[in-house]
Design a protein around this motif. Structure first.
Motif, mmCIF file in Angstrom:
data_model
loop_
_atom_site.group_PDB
_atom_site.id
_atom_site.type_symbol
_atom_site.label_atom_id
_atom_site.label_comp_id
_atom_site.label_asym_id
_atom_site.label_seq_id
_atom_site.Cartn_x
_atom_site.Cartn_y
_atom_site.Cartn_z
ATOM 1 N N LYS A 43 1.178 -1.175 0.349
ATOM 2 C CA LYS A 43 0.204 -0.140 0.051
ATOM 3 C C LYS A 43 0.856 1.965 -0.451
ATOM 4 O O LYS A 43 0.458 1.879 -0.717
ATOM 5 C CB LYS A 43 -0.720 0.056 1.526
ATOM 6 N N SER A 152 -6.648 -17.496 8.141
ATOM 7 C CA SER A 152 -5.504 -17.517 7.812
ATOM 8 C C SER A 152 -4.542 -16.395 7.007
ATOM 9 O O SER A 152 -3.098 -16.794 6.883
ATOM 10 C CB SER A 152 -5.785 -18.184 6.149
ATOM 11 N N GLY A 154 -1.508 -12.916 7.522
ATOM 12 C CA GLY A 154 -1.010 -12.845 8.631
ATOM 13 C C GLY A 154 -1.513 -11.964 10.262
ATOM 14 O O GLY A 154 -1.146 -13.070 11.415
ATOM 15 N N VAL A 155 -2.797 -11.545 9.963
ATOM 16 C CA VAL A 155 -3.193 -10.839 11.648
ATOM 17 C C VAL A 155 -4.426 -12.036 11.425
ATOM 18 O O VAL A 155 -4.058 -12.786 12.985
ATOM 19 C CB VAL A 155 -3.862 -9.314 11.350
ATOM 20 N N ASN A 178 -7.660 -23.252 3.446
ATOM 21 C CA ASN A 178 -7.441 -23.013 4.855
ATOM 22 C C ASN A 178 -8.138 -23.430 6.318
ATOM 23 O O ASN A 178 -8.110 -23.308 7.275
ATOM 24 C CB ASN A 178 -7.174 -21.752 4.758
ATOM 25 N N TYR A 193 -15.594 -18.853 3.830
ATOM 26 C CA TYR A 193 -16.093 -18.348 3.384
ATOM 27 C C TYR A 193 -16.397 -18.167 1.722
ATOM 28 O O TYR A 193 -17.692 -17.311 1.341
ATOM 29 C CB TYR A 193 -16.147 -16.768 3.036
ATOM 30 N N ARG A 194 -15.516 -19.468 0.927
ATOM 31 C CA ARG A 194 -15.821 -18.836 -0.466
ATOM 32 C C ARG A 194 -17.203 -20.328 -0.945
ATOM 33 O O ARG A 194 -18.651 -20.503 -1.565
ATOM 34 C CB ARG A 194 -15.116 -20.645 -1.369
ATOM 35 N N ARG A 212 -11.194 -7.593 6.377
ATOM 36 C CA ARG A 212 -11.319 -7.340 5.200
ATOM 37 C C ARG A 212 -11.828 -5.604 4.591
ATOM 38 O O ARG A 212 -11.338 -5.802 3.364
ATOM 39 C CB ARG A 212 -12.293 -8.219 4.682
ATOM 40 N N ILE A 233 -9.194 -3.265 10.934
ATOM 41 C CA ILE A 233 -8.083 -2.062 10.636
ATOM 42 C C ILE A 233 -8.001 -2.403 9.477
ATOM 43 O O ILE A 233 -6.384 -1.673 9.457
ATOM 44 C CB ILE A 233 -6.983 -4.026 10.920
ATOM 45 N N LEU A 276 -8.806 0.946 14.330
ATOM 46 C CA LEU A 276 -7.513 0.826 14.730
ATOM 47 C C LEU A 276 -6.570 0.676 13.776
ATOM 48 O O LEU A 276 -6.081 -0.333 13.189
ATOM 49 C CB LEU A 276 -7.627 -0.416 15.942
ATOM 50 N N MET A 278 -2.402 -0.378 14.211
ATOM 51 C CA MET A 278 -1.403 -0.666 15.336
ATOM 52 C C MET A 278 -0.347 0.630 15.372
ATOM 53 O O MET A 278 0.072 0.841 14.429
ATOM 54 C CB MET A 278 -1.299 -2.038 14.833
ATOM 55 N N ARG A 321 -2.943 -13.752 -1.012
ATOM 56 C CA ARG A 321 -2.650 -15.051 -0.491
ATOM 57 C C ARG A 321 -2.654 -16.038 -0.210
ATOM 58 O O ARG A 321 -2.326 -17.022 0.132
ATOM 59 C CB ARG A 321 -2.597 -15.682 -2.234
ATOM 60 N N ALA A 322 -1.336 -15.356 0.456
ATOM 61 C CA ALA A 322 -0.512 -15.424 2.277
ATOM 62 C C ALA A 322 -1.472 -16.572 2.775
ATOM 63 O O ALA A 322 -2.301 -16.065 3.231
ATOM 64 C CB ALA A 322 0.625 -14.809 1.930
HETATM 65 N N1 LIG Z 1 -5.170 -1.320 10.281
HETATM 66 C C1 LIG Z 1 -3.644 -1.766 11.200
HETATM 67 O O1 LIG Z 1 -3.546 -1.115 11.603
HETATM 68 C C2 LIG Z 1 -3.490 -3.030 10.192
HETATM 69 C C3 LIG Z 1 -2.471 -3.848 10.477
HETATM 70 C C4 LIG Z 1 -2.201 -4.834 9.942
HETATM 71 C C5 LIG Z 1 -3.005 -5.178 8.676
HETATM 72 N N2 LIG Z 1 -4.238 -4.604 8.142
HETATM 73 C C6 LIG Z 1 -4.520 -4.935 7.131
HETATM 74 O O2 LIG Z 1 -5.424 -5.592 7.462
HETATM 75 C C7 LIG Z 1 -5.310 -6.902 6.085
HETATM 76 C C8 LIG Z 1 -4.916 -8.299 6.812
HETATM 77 O O3 LIG Z 1 -3.736 -7.766 7.130
HETATM 78 P P1 LIG Z 1 -3.258 -9.386 7.140
HETATM 79 O O4 LIG Z 1 -1.460 -9.042 6.678
HETATM 80 O O5 LIG Z 1 -3.605 -10.378 7.807
HETATM 81 O O6 LIG Z 1 -2.923 -9.387 5.216
HETATM 82 P P2 LIG Z 1 -2.945 -10.941 4.250
HETATM 83 O O7 LIG Z 1 -1.809 -11.684 5.305
HETATM 84 O O8 LIG Z 1 -2.239 -10.739 3.074
HETATM 85 O O9 LIG Z 1 -4.256 -12.104 4.375
HETATM 86 C C9 LIG Z 1 -3.667 -13.522 3.047
HETATM 87 C C10 LIG Z 1 -4.810 -14.446 3.613
HETATM 88 O O10 LIG Z 1 -6.287 -13.628 3.307
HETATM 89 C C11 LIG Z 1 -7.445 -14.430 3.257
HETATM 90 N N3 LIG Z 1 -8.094 -14.041 2.896
HETATM 91 C C12 LIG Z 1 -8.532 -12.749 1.819
HETATM 92 N N4 LIG Z 1 -9.533 -12.516 0.991
HETATM 93 C C13 LIG Z 1 -10.497 -13.684 1.967
HETATM 94 C C14 LIG Z 1 -11.693 -13.566 2.716
HETATM 95 N N5 LIG Z 1 -12.849 -12.180 1.821
HETATM 96 N N6 LIG Z 1 -12.735 -13.931 3.447
HETATM 97 C C15 LIG Z 1 -11.306 -14.369 4.040
HETATM 98 N N7 LIG Z 1 -10.054 -14.939 4.417
HETATM 99 C C16 LIG Z 1 -9.725 -14.121 2.968
HETATM 100 C C17 LIG Z 1 -6.263 -15.563 2.050
HETATM 101 O O11 LIG Z 1 -7.093 -16.553 2.770
HETATM 102 P P3 LIG Z 1 -7.378 -17.027 1.069
HETATM 103 O O12 LIG Z 1 -6.232 -17.317 -0.014
HETATM 104 O O13 LIG Z 1 -7.853 -18.348 0.606
HETATM 105 O O14 LIG Z 1 -8.940 -16.243 0.152
HETATM 106 C C18 LIG Z 1 -5.204 -14.780 2.940
HETATM 107 O O15 LIG Z 1 -4.877 -16.186 3.603
HETATM 108 C C19 LIG Z 1 -4.501 -6.022 5.158
HETATM 109 O O16 LIG Z 1 -5.534 -5.058 4.425
HETATM 110 C C20 LIG Z 1 -3.858 -4.848 5.645
HETATM 111 O O17 LIG Z 1 -3.208 -4.149 5.196
HETATM 112 C C21 LIG Z 1 -4.163 -3.297 8.775
#
Ligand SMILES: NC(=O)c1ccc[n+]([C@@H]2O[C@H](COP(=O)([O-])OP(=O)(O)OC[C@H]3O[C@@H](n4cnc5c(N)ncnc54)[C@H](OP(=O)(O)O)[C@@H]3O)[C@@H](O)[C@H]2O)c1
Length: 334
Positions: A43, A152, A154-155, A178, A193-194, A212, A233, A276, A278, A321-322
């Protein structure tokens, strides 16, 4: 030193030879053994946050690190050369896709004894996010029902484990591939969710962690009971967040209008909505490190890349997709 940076928003990440960091007052220089990628890095690369976060170019990306202290600045009390540490860095001090970085001493925590640098580097930003949402903001208690979206990611992988550690009943949404991972992390109810709309299965929840945005945020209101809490988030940011970042009048109005609809819908149901963002916090990270050492939390790693493949690591994370974290390792034998 070598670092992966962009020269303008939208440009690819390329290797740069940059001046060595210097430990200013209250800072230490860390030799980075491993780092990890967050969606925030992509981003920032695209310039999506340039209205609220200001950076000079070239901009070295990366928020997470695990490494060893190689220099300490004036007034540093808690760290010495040779200490093994991990950290999330934030604000204008980012740049862990590099060989070394100067870090505020307050952002650092001791490396958990049972983790190697790659595993430790997978933790900071995502585990601090989970901690600040579940422990600090929502104050999740034993017996409460908590829904974590994208279990699944990172968060999500951190939040499921932390919510279970706090004694909550945990539901999560994940893709078909997952489901087993989410169960293994301890989720009590796993929704593909699919295959199935989560809002048709769940009701009477105390708290939702929204990772999301969009439709998922609005539909999550229907899962919560009156008095429940929705923490997003991904947005939309709310006026309280605008105050914490000291936003100017124009940005405050944009944020107020952008979150008006979700705040109104939440209020009508007696639900508290909050956004929020972080923040780095070595104290919180030290608590997380203790949970890791006690076996309550473990990092989940999607893939490990070598430092020279940092652009490919960023691409893997940006695919969305991670499963867990994308890690970048500098040394072969750290
Ligand atoms: N505000 C803050 O402080 C803060 C902090 C951390 C992260 N964030 C934001 O939070 C979001 C998530 O971060 P992250 O690090 O967890 O992302 P991430 O690791 O890139 O999330 C990827 C995962 O999301 C799953 N996913 C995709 N679409 C989905 C859906 N509709 N329903 C359920 N699971 C789904 C994917 O699984 P599939 O391949 O099976 O779809 C994949 O395993 C990002 O937008 C990030 O920028 C914000």
């Amino acid at each position: 030193m070598k670092a992966y940076a962009l020269e303008r928003y939208g440009a690819p990440l390329t290797v740069h030879d940059l001046p060595e960091p210097i430990a200013g007052p209250g800072q230490v220089v860390v030799e980075i053994d491993a780092s990890s990628v967050n969606p925030l890095d992509e981003k920032l690369r695209t310039g999506a946050f340039k209205a609220i976060l200001h950076y000079d170019m070239p901009l070295v990306l990366g928020h997470d690190l695990a490494g060893i202290v190689v220099a300490v600045g004036e007034g540093v009390r808690r760290w010495q050369v040779g200490d093994r540490v991990f950290a999330c860095v934030g604000g204008d001090r980012i740049g862990t896709f590099a060989e070394r970085i100067a870090v505020a001493e307050a952002d650092l925590a001791p490396l958990p004894a049972n983790l190697d640098p790659s595993a430790a580097a997978a933790l900071p930003l995502v585990s601090l996010t989970a901690w600040q949402v579940l422990v600090e903001r929502a104050k999740v208690r034993a017996g409460q029902r908590v829904l974590i979206h994208a279990g699944s990611g990172g968060v999500g992988t951190m939040a499921i484990q932390l919510a279970k550690h706090l004694g909550a009943y945990v539901a999560t949404t994940v893709g078909t591939a997952n489901v087993a991972l989410a169960r293994d992390l301890g989720a009590d109810e796993v929704i593909d969710y699919r295959q199935e709309p989560f809002e048709e299965r769940l009701s009477g929840y105390d708290m939702v962690l929204d990772t999301r945005g969009g439709d998922v945020t609005t539909k999550s209101l229907g899962v919560l009971k009156p008095g429940g809490m929705l923490v997003s988030i991904v947005g939309p940011p709310d006026p309280a967040f605008a105050r914490t970042i000291g936003a100017n009048w124009m940005v405050r109005q944009v944020i107020r209008l952008g979150s008006f609809s979700i705040r109104r819908k939440a209020r009508a149901r007696g639900i508290e909505y909050g956004f929020l963002f972080m923040r780095p916090d070595g104290g919180h990270l030290a608590e997380i490190g203790k949970l890791v050492e006690a076996g309550a939390l473990r990092p989940i790693i999607d893939r490990e890349f070598v430092f020279e493949d940092t652009p490919a690591a960023l691409e893997r994370s940006a695919s969305g997709r991670a499963r867990g974290k994308v890690v970048i390792r500098r040394t072969v034998d750290a």
